[in-house]
Scaffold this active site. Structure first.
Site, PDB file in Angstrom:
ATOM      1  N   HIS A  42       1.892   4.610  -2.842  1.00  0.00           N
ATOM      2  CA  HIS A  42       2.052   6.057  -2.599  1.00  0.00           C
ATOM      3  C   HIS A  42       3.455   6.517  -3.013  1.00  0.00           C
ATOM      4  CE1 HIS A  42      -1.749   6.380  -0.608  1.00  0.00           C
ATOM      5  NE2 HIS A  42      -1.402   5.663   0.442  1.00  0.00           N
ATOM      6  N   HIS A  70       0.841  -1.195   0.000  1.00  0.00           N
ATOM      7  CA  HIS A  70       0.000   0.000   0.000  1.00  0.00           C
ATOM      8  C   HIS A  70       0.882   1.254   0.000  1.00  0.00           C
ATOM      9  CE1 HIS A  70      -3.633   2.371   1.138  1.00  0.00           C
ATOM     10  NE2 HIS A  70      -2.742   3.117   1.766  1.00  0.00           N
ATOM     11  N   GLU A  71       1.850   1.276   0.899  1.00  0.00           N
ATOM     12  CA  GLU A  71       2.744   2.430   0.987  1.00  0.00           C
ATOM     13  C   GLU A  71       3.642   2.542  -0.245  1.00  0.00           C
ATOM     14  OE1 GLU A  71       2.436   4.693   3.178  1.00  0.00           O
ATOM     15  OE2 GLU A  71       0.973   3.591   4.384  1.00  0.00           O
TER      16      GLU A  71
END
Length: 361
Positions: free
Chosen positions: A23, A19-20
């Site tokens: 980003h 998920h990170e």
């Protein structure tokens, strides 16, 4: 026990890490500054600076984080970074892409895992085999019995239980010619045809709701067959499975808001860890499938329009894009406070449910 604990760390931590990573990748692609990208939380065990970004391995391996430069207008810029690299000073559409990249990364990861499972272990299909025939229904009157296998409907092959169910629903009550295979106690097979006219009746959905549908009065025998597939079919099967997971998860969130799904069904990290640990005993294929489902849940959860979650930040970015001005600072501040309170309350509630499940055994 050790294997289950390791599986929890790898699955739970890995999904948050991806998920990170979403980003991070989009932020760097757009030229935004990232001061730290850490695998894990807490004290840093290992760290190395590459360019302006510090890459770290931290003590608590559950997840990770990305520290974007200038996440707020009043944030101080770390040494070596310029205002042009500040997240908060970038156009709203760029910030929106960075925010959405995390949930999208989770869904892409789930798709990849579904394709890996299809290519590595084949595609599992629920056979159109009759497990039970309800008395007084069209199937019972037509002579269907437990153990029967549906071969075709109106001359069209029926490879799965889903196909059988869909064709009954789409028939709108018209008579259907079923081709049935039946084996006796000696294994001798008999193939015959029978015409069944579906009737409108009640049934329970997967969420426990009552709905009216065209039915013939049979239940699945729960028999599965596993088939190896090639590259193209494996990719198609992966897309189909991922979409089904995505659709079911979204419906689950909607039904929870509509209070169709009881609130005590909400689970938190403890329940997730338990499920991962239990699935470890069922082999790698089950663990990969579960990881795909959790990844989709994580992606959709983060898209909820709650401030402090990606969905809330995306909502603010969309406001700025549509009305060509940022949202009022006081409104933003209060909404973030409310969002934090809601998130903390949700975590407490989910953890309470997890503990109560443990107490009840």
């Amino acid at each position: 026990m050790l294997l289950s604990l390791l599986a929890v760390v790898i699955v739970f931590g890995g999904l948050i890490f991806f998920h990170e990573l979403g980003h991070f990748s989009v932020a760097r692609a757009l030229g935004m500054g990232v001061s730290t990208f850490s695998l894990g939380f807490g004290p840093k065990i290992l760290k190395k600076k590459v360019g302006k970004t510090e890459y770290a391995l931290s003590l608590v391996p559950l997840g990770g984080y990305v520290a974007l430069v200038g996440e707020s207008h009043d944030a101080e810029l770390p040494d070596g970074f310029t205002k042009e690299e500040s997240f908060s000073l970038r156009p709203a559409w760029q910030r929106l892409l960075v925010v959405l990249a995390g949930p999208v990364a989770n869904i892409v990861l789930a798709l990849f895992l579904c394709i890996v499972v299809a290519l590595g272990w084949g595609v599992t299909t629920l056979l159109p085999a009759v497990g039970d025939v309800q008395q007084g229904t069209p199937a019972a009157r037509a002579g269907l019995m437990k153990g029967d296998l549906v071969l075709s409907m109106d001359g069209v092959a029926v490879p799965s239980w889903t196909d059988l169910s869909d064709r009954i629903s789409q028939g709108n009550g018209a008579p259907i010619v079923f081709e049935i295979s039946r084996k006796d106690d000696t294994g001798q097979e008999t193939v015959f045809e029978t015409t069944i006219t579906p009737e409108r009746n009640e049934r329970k959905t997967i969420f426990g709701e009552t709905e009216i549908a065209w039915l013939i009065g049979i239940r699945s025998a729960g028999l599965f067959v596993n088939e190896d597939v090639g590259l193209v079919d494996g990719i198609k099967a992966g897309f189909t499975q991922c979409w089904n997971m995505l659709s079911l998860t979204w419906q689950g969130f909607v039904k929870l808001v509509e209070r169709v799904v009881p609130a005590d069904q909400v689970g938190g990290p403890i329940m997730i860890a338990q499920i991962i640990g239990e699935q470890t005993d069922n082999g790698l294929v089950g663990l990969l499938g579960l990881a795909a489902l959790i990844s989709i849940n994580l992606g959709i959860l983060n898209l909820l329009p709650i401030p402090v979650l990606d969905g809330g930040t995306a909502l603010f970015c969309l406001w700025e894009i549509i009305f060509r001005r940022p949202i009022n600072t006081k409104v933003l501040d209060y909404s973030v406070r409310v969002g934090v309170a809601l998130l903390v309350a949700l975590m407490i509630f989910a953890t309470f449910n997890d503990v109560m499940r443990l107490v009840r055994g």
